[in-house]
Scaffold this active site. Structure first.
Site, PDB file in Angstrom:
ATOM      1  N   THR A 112      -0.840  -3.881  -5.017  1.00 39.58           N
ATOM      2  CA  THR A 112       0.988  -3.590  -5.200  1.00 39.58           C
ATOM      3  C   THR A 112       1.797  -3.351  -3.888  1.00 39.58           C
ATOM      4  OG1 THR A 112       0.769  -2.355  -6.729  1.00 39.58           O
ATOM      5  CG2 THR A 112       1.317  -4.471  -7.708  1.00 39.58           C
ATOM      6  N   THR A 149      -0.758  -0.983 -10.307  1.00 41.81           N
ATOM      7  CA  THR A 149       0.454  -0.091  -9.957  1.00 41.81           C
ATOM      8  C   THR A 149       1.424  -0.862 -10.019  1.00 41.81           C
ATOM      9  OG1 THR A 149      -0.534   1.772  -9.287  1.00 41.81           O
ATOM     10  CG2 THR A 149       2.171   1.666  -9.381  1.00 41.81           C
ATOM     11  N   LEU A 166      -6.236   7.048 -11.369  1.00 40.15           N
ATOM     12  CA  LEU A 166      -8.281   7.750 -11.046  1.00 40.15           C
ATOM     13  C   LEU A 166      -7.221   7.971  -8.731  1.00 40.15           C
ATOM     14  CD1 LEU A 166      -9.228   5.771  -8.412  1.00 40.15           C
ATOM     15  CD2 LEU A 166      -9.850   4.550  -9.746  1.00 40.15           C
ATOM     16  N   ARG A 167      -8.219   9.366  -8.311  1.00 37.88           N
ATOM     17  CA  ARG A 167      -7.773   9.627  -6.818  1.00 37.88           C
ATOM     18  C   ARG A 167      -9.239   9.001  -6.317  1.00 37.88           C
ATOM     19  NH1 ARG A 167      -9.068  15.483  -7.906  1.00 37.88           N
ATOM     20  NH2 ARG A 167     -10.366  14.229  -9.591  1.00 37.88           N
ATOM     21  N   ALA A 194       0.646  22.962   1.244  1.00 38.07           N
ATOM     22  CA  ALA A 194       0.729  22.968   2.460  1.00 38.07           C
ATOM     23  C   ALA A 194       0.790  21.478   3.567  1.00 38.07           C
ATOM     24  CB  ALA A 194       2.236  23.784   2.828  1.00 38.07           C
ATOM     25  N   GLY A 195       1.448  21.435   4.434  1.00 37.60           N
ATOM     26  CA  GLY A 195       0.760  20.620   5.411  1.00 37.60           C
ATOM     27  C   GLY A 195       1.280  19.553   6.496  1.00 37.60           C
ATOM     28  N   CYS A 252      -0.677   4.786  -2.435  1.00 35.88           N
ATOM     29  CA  CYS A 252      -0.300   4.696  -3.687  1.00 35.88           C
ATOM     30  C   CYS A 252       1.217   5.649  -3.371  1.00 35.88           C
ATOM     31  CB  CYS A 252      -1.254   5.163  -4.217  1.00 35.88           C
ATOM     32  SG  CYS A 252      -2.347   4.373  -4.744  1.00 35.88           S
TER      33      CYS A 252
HETATM   34  N1  LIG Z   1      -6.676   3.288  -4.959  1.00 35.97           N
HETATM   35  C1  LIG Z   1      -6.101   3.681  -5.642  1.00 35.97           C
HETATM   36  O1  LIG Z   1      -6.308   5.199  -5.831  1.00 35.97           O
HETATM   37  C2  LIG Z   1      -5.442   3.545  -7.213  1.00 35.97           C
HETATM   38  C3  LIG Z   1      -5.081   2.132  -7.047  1.00 35.97           C
HETATM   39  N2  LIG Z   1      -3.861   1.774  -7.993  1.00 35.97           N
HETATM   40  C4  LIG Z   1      -3.405   0.486  -7.816  1.00 35.97           C
HETATM   41  O2  LIG Z   1      -4.403  -0.468  -8.170  1.00 35.97           O
HETATM   42  C5  LIG Z   1      -3.809  -1.181  -7.614  1.00 35.97           C
HETATM   43  C6  LIG Z   1      -4.835  -2.208  -6.474  1.00 35.97           C
HETATM   44  O3  LIG Z   1      -4.902  -0.590  -5.729  1.00 35.97           O
HETATM   45  P1  LIG Z   1      -5.959  -0.950  -5.238  1.00 35.97           P
HETATM   46  O4  LIG Z   1      -7.593  -1.682  -5.400  1.00 35.97           O
HETATM   47  O5  LIG Z   1      -5.997   0.098  -4.017  1.00 35.97           O
HETATM   48  O6  LIG Z   1      -6.118  -2.082  -3.346  1.00 35.97           O
HETATM   49  P2  LIG Z   1      -6.584  -2.899  -2.664  1.00 35.97           P
HETATM   50  O7  LIG Z   1      -6.208  -3.785  -1.911  1.00 35.97           O
HETATM   51  O8  LIG Z   1      -7.907  -2.274  -2.296  1.00 35.97           O
HETATM   52  O9  LIG Z   1      -8.072  -3.929  -3.531  1.00 35.97           O
HETATM   53  C7  LIG Z   1      -6.978  -5.406  -4.479  1.00 35.97           C
HETATM   54  C8  LIG Z   1      -7.763  -6.394  -4.270  1.00 35.97           C
HETATM   55  O10 LIG Z   1      -7.498  -7.460  -4.896  1.00 35.97           O
HETATM   56  C9  LIG Z   1      -8.063  -8.485  -3.978  1.00 35.97           C
HETATM   57  N3  LIG Z   1      -6.739  -9.501  -5.123  1.00 35.97           N
HETATM   58  C10 LIG Z   1      -6.510 -10.179  -3.984  1.00 35.97           C
HETATM   59  N4  LIG Z   1      -5.845 -11.213  -4.898  1.00 35.97           N
HETATM   60  C11 LIG Z   1      -6.535 -11.155  -5.779  1.00 35.97           C
HETATM   61  C12 LIG Z   1      -6.989 -12.557  -6.886  1.00 35.97           C
HETATM   62  N5  LIG Z   1      -6.044 -12.868  -7.001  1.00 35.97           N
HETATM   63  N6  LIG Z   1      -7.836 -12.386  -7.138  1.00 35.97           N
HETATM   64  C13 LIG Z   1      -9.244 -11.975  -7.156  1.00 35.97           C
HETATM   65  N7  LIG Z   1      -8.801 -10.654  -6.082  1.00 35.97           N
HETATM   66  C14 LIG Z   1      -7.535 -10.539  -5.425  1.00 35.97           C
HETATM   67  C15 LIG Z   1      -8.300  -8.218  -2.709  1.00 35.97           C
HETATM   68  O11 LIG Z   1      -9.043  -9.028  -1.361  1.00 35.97           O
HETATM   69  C16 LIG Z   1      -8.387  -6.674  -2.606  1.00 35.97           C
HETATM   70  O12 LIG Z   1     -10.037  -6.735  -2.467  1.00 35.97           O
HETATM   71  C17 LIG Z   1      -2.330  -1.126  -6.705  1.00 35.97           C
HETATM   72  O13 LIG Z   1      -1.678  -1.678  -7.611  1.00 35.97           O
HETATM   73  C18 LIG Z   1      -2.420   0.560  -6.633  1.00 35.97           C
HETATM   74  O14 LIG Z   1      -1.274   1.082  -6.743  1.00 35.97           O
HETATM   75  C19 LIG Z   1      -3.649   2.805  -9.468  1.00 35.97           C
HETATM   76  C20 LIG Z   1      -4.222   4.041  -9.304  1.00 35.97           C
HETATM   77  C21 LIG Z   1      -5.524   4.666  -7.933  1.00 35.97           C
HETATM   78  O1  LIG Z   2      -2.343   5.192  -7.276  1.00 31.36           O
HETATM   79  C1  LIG Z   2      -2.553   5.820  -7.206  1.00 31.36           C
HETATM   80  O2  LIG Z   2      -3.357   5.078  -5.984  1.00 31.36           O
HETATM   81  C2  LIG Z   2      -3.004   7.457  -7.381  1.00 31.36           C
HETATM   82  O3  LIG Z   2      -2.263   8.249  -6.069  1.00 31.36           O
HETATM   83  C3  LIG Z   2      -3.064   9.250  -6.011  1.00 31.36           C
HETATM   84  O4  LIG Z   2      -5.040   9.515  -5.524  1.00 31.36           O
HETATM   85  P1  LIG Z   2      -5.136   9.495  -4.222  1.00 31.36           P
HETATM   86  O5  LIG Z   2      -3.405   8.923  -3.382  1.00 31.36           O
HETATM   87  O6  LIG Z   2      -6.216   8.542  -3.540  1.00 31.36           O
HETATM   88  O7  LIG Z   2      -4.648  10.889  -3.094  1.00 31.36           O
HETATM   89  P2  LIG Z   2      -3.968  12.188  -3.569  1.00 31.36           P
HETATM   90  O8  LIG Z   2      -5.093  12.939  -3.508  1.00 31.36           O
HETATM   91  O9  LIG Z   2      -3.305  12.580  -4.683  1.00 31.36           O
HETATM   92  O10 LIG Z   2      -3.444  12.297  -2.643  1.00 31.36           O
HETATM   93  C4  LIG Z   2      -2.338  12.092  -1.914  1.00 31.36           C
HETATM   94  C5  LIG Z   2      -2.033  12.543  -0.774  1.00 31.36           C
HETATM   95  O11 LIG Z   2      -0.932  13.924  -0.376  1.00 31.36           O
HETATM   96  C6  LIG Z   2      -1.810  14.843   0.197  1.00 31.36           C
HETATM   97  N1  LIG Z   2      -1.578  16.345  -0.067  1.00 31.36           N
HETATM   98  C7  LIG Z   2      -2.472  16.416  -1.818  1.00 31.36           C
HETATM   99  C8  LIG Z   2      -2.175  17.270  -2.410  1.00 31.36           C
HETATM  100  C9  LIG Z   2      -1.304  18.074  -1.884  1.00 31.36           C
HETATM  101  O12 LIG Z   2      -1.796  18.936  -2.875  1.00 31.36           O
HETATM  102  N2  LIG Z   2      -1.241  18.396  -0.773  1.00 31.36           N
HETATM  103  C10 LIG Z   2      -0.954  17.121  -0.162  1.00 31.36           C
HETATM  104  O13 LIG Z   2      -0.247  17.249   1.291  1.00 31.36           O
HETATM  105  C11 LIG Z   2      -3.312  14.702   0.609  1.00 31.36           C
HETATM  106  O14 LIG Z   2      -3.542  14.926   1.658  1.00 31.36           O
HETATM  107  C12 LIG Z   2      -2.684  12.844   0.736  1.00 31.36           C
HETATM  108  O15 LIG Z   2      -2.620  12.651   2.065  1.00 31.36           O
HETATM  109  C13 LIG Z   2      -3.020   9.461  -6.914  1.00 31.36           C
HETATM  110  O16 LIG Z   2      -2.933  11.285  -6.940  1.00 31.36           O
HETATM  111  C14 LIG Z   2      -3.506   9.135  -8.142  1.00 31.36           C
HETATM  112  O17 LIG Z   2      -4.326  10.557  -9.488  1.00 31.36           O
HETATM  113  C15 LIG Z   2      -2.869   8.369  -8.186  1.00 31.36           C
HETATM  114  O18 LIG Z   2      -3.993   7.298  -9.308  1.00 31.36           O
END
Ligand SMILES: NC(=O)C1=CN([C@@H]2O[C@H](COP(=O)(O)OP(=O)(O)OC[C@H]3O[C@@H](n4cnc5c(N)ncnc54)[C@H](O)[C@@H]3O)[C@@H](O)[C@H]2O)C=CC1
Ligand SMILES: O=C(O)[C@H]1O[C@H](OP(=O)(O)OP(=O)(O)OC[C@H]2O[C@@H](n3ccc(=O)[nH]c3=O)[C@H](O)[C@@H]2O)[C@H](O)[C@@H](O)[C@@H]1O
Length: 437
Positions: free
Chosen positions: A86, A123, A152-153, A254-255, A262
């Protein structure tokens, strides 16, 4: 055992699919990117995520995990998780939910099992779930929707999925709750708290959590600005306030601030959505959170240029780190690459290294220079910038690195280096929010 489809196998979905198989379920990952499908079926994670390769290998060997681009493979599943991206819409703050709409339409068209549960994990802006539920009621009334946001992170995604801090189940029936409790029976038995909510609360819980984390980071970075103006030390300040259990030390590093796929896009989409639902004033503070965060990148560039004697033109800069954070190869909105690119635009010759993110960085910024080791990146440089605190960079021997640089001058963008050690090795050490170290 539940029969599960995971639609979208990126950073979230690939991990979710492998973890669901690890929990004993039968899982098919549906992904439109054919290269990603082939890599996952070979047991190779298409991105760097610690522990994921092992889980893929186990899942594939058990016969309970497979990946495909063919939606016919999901016909019989009991649960279909929507894990597609998204992203921020181009030129707007709002999220682009078109992939979620398309993935839900695919599930509606292909899952034939009566009573199957469609579970949103992406999300999304609050109000998306009820809209999708209405859509399903029209196009696929044999399916039911639930919303189960993911927290998840990256870099810790496997552990965060197998042992989450909490599970949020947005449901409209006891049956949907029961199905999800069955899917997550193992972590729930291990003590993971479950919060059962309506759709809106589940959707909001996700963006509220990310907004809180972003706010915490920008709060400490605002304090860094104060320290720079008034002569304090932001690291000691974070320790001083972080010992208060009500505040807590985590996310007070800080940094250079937050980046990634995300936090930045989620706070922006949340602000945009607040306006749309009539809560225009509620999230105006997030604008400041965003602005403080972006100012840290400019401040880093300014400090680097000051360290280069007032101009970057023709000077060599070694950059340690390209990923948005350590233990990830994700470079989406990476503060490190942003700073590196700004310095390059100002005339510096910038060489970047990163243990995992170089291929991704090269694809996005082909005009920058890359090196495979810290020593190579820092060969003959006028200044070294630590921009992603990978343990291998934090643990570098300053004496050894000092032999390859032109000047022993380091800017610590993550407040991660051992100041005394670097200073003892004759380095001019500077950091954000610590004017007097
Ligand atoms: N990356 C993260 O750490 C986290 C992500 N989220 C949320 O999860 C969602 C996904 O994020 P990411 O995995 O990072 O994105 P991403 O871009 O890495 O993965 C999305 C995948 O979906 C595939 N895709 C798109 N349209 C499709 C369809 N119609 N059918 C099947 N596959 C399709 C794409 O080719 C891609 O591989 C977002 O909303 C994000 O905000 C939530 C928590 C953690
Ligand atoms: O929605 C998501 O995708 C995810 O977004 C973040 O996870 P993520 O983006 O993997 O990474 P974080 O560990 O949260 O770090 C985010 C950014 O903040 C920075 N950061 C983090 C902590 C801190 O104290 N200071 C700081 O500058 C990191 O360097 C990084 O650039 C959230 O922590 C997850 O809970 C959430 O699921």
């Amino acid at each position: 055992m539940t029969s599960i489809a995971v639609v979208g196998c990126g950073y979230l979905g690939a991990v979710h699919a492998a973890c669901m198989a690890e929990l004993g379920h039968e899982v098919v990952g549906l992904e439109v990117d054919l290269e990603r499908v082939a890599s996952l079926n070979d047991g190779r994670a298409p991105f760097h995520e610690p522990g994921l390769d092992d889980l893929l290998a186990r899942g594939l060997a058990s016969g309970r995990l497979s990946f495909t681009a063919d939606p016919a493979a999901i016909a019989e599943v009991e649960v279909a998780f929507i894990c597609v991206g998204t992203p921020q819409r181009r030129g707007e703050l709002a999220a682009d939910v078109s992939h979620v709409d398309a993935a839900t339409a695919t599930v509606a068209a292909h899952v034939t099992r009566a009573g199957a549960l469609v579970v949103g994990k992406s999300t999304v802006p609050v109000g998306t779930a009820p809209r999708l539920a209405e859509e399903l009621a029209r196009t696929a009334p044999h399916l039911e929707l639930a919303w189960n946001p993911e927290f998840l992170r990256e870099g810790h995604a496997v552990d965060d999925t197998l042992e989450p801090d909490r599970l949020v189940l947005g449901v409209t029936s006891e049956r949907a709750e029961a199905v999800l409790r069955e899917v997550y029976a193992t972590p729930i038995a291990g003590g993971t708290p479950v919060v059962v909510t309506d759709f809106a609360t589940a959707e909001l819980a996700k963006v509220a959590a990310n907004s809180f984390l972003a706010t915490k980071i920008s709060f400490i970075n605002a304090m860094a600005e104060l320290c720079e103006a008034a002569g304090g030390d932001v690291v000691l300040l974070a320790d001083a306030i972080g010992h208060d259990k009500r505040i807590g030390r985590s996310f007070l590093n800080a940094g250079l601030g937050f980046g990634g796929g995300c936090l930045p896009k989620d706070i922006r989409a949340f602000m945009a959505r607040a306006g749309e639902v009539g809560a225009d004033q509620a999230l105006t503070f997030l604008r400041e959170v965003d602005a403080i965060n972006m100012r840290r990148r400019s401040r880093m560039v300014d400090l680097a240029i000051a360290g280069l004697g007032g101009s970057a033109i023709g000077r060599r800069v070694g950059v340690l780190g390209a990923a948005f954070k350590p233990h990830s190869d994700d470079i989406r909105d990476s503060p490190a690459l942003n700073v590196a690119a700004q310095l390059q635009l100002q005339g510096a010759d910038v060489v970047i290294t990163d243990p995992e993110a170089l291929d991704n960085a090269r694809r996005l910024w082909p005009g920058l220079s890359y090196a495979s080791t810290a020593q190579e990146a820092c060969e003959g440089v006028d200044i070294v910038l630590l921009l992603t605190e990978w343990p291998e960079y934090v643990g570098l021997d300053p004496d050894e690195l000092g032999t390859v640089v032109r000047r022993r001058h380091v800017l610590d963008g993550r407040n991660a280096l051992d100041v005394r050690r670097w200073q003892a090795a004759g380095w001019d050490y500077r950091a954000l929010g610590r004017p007097h170290v």
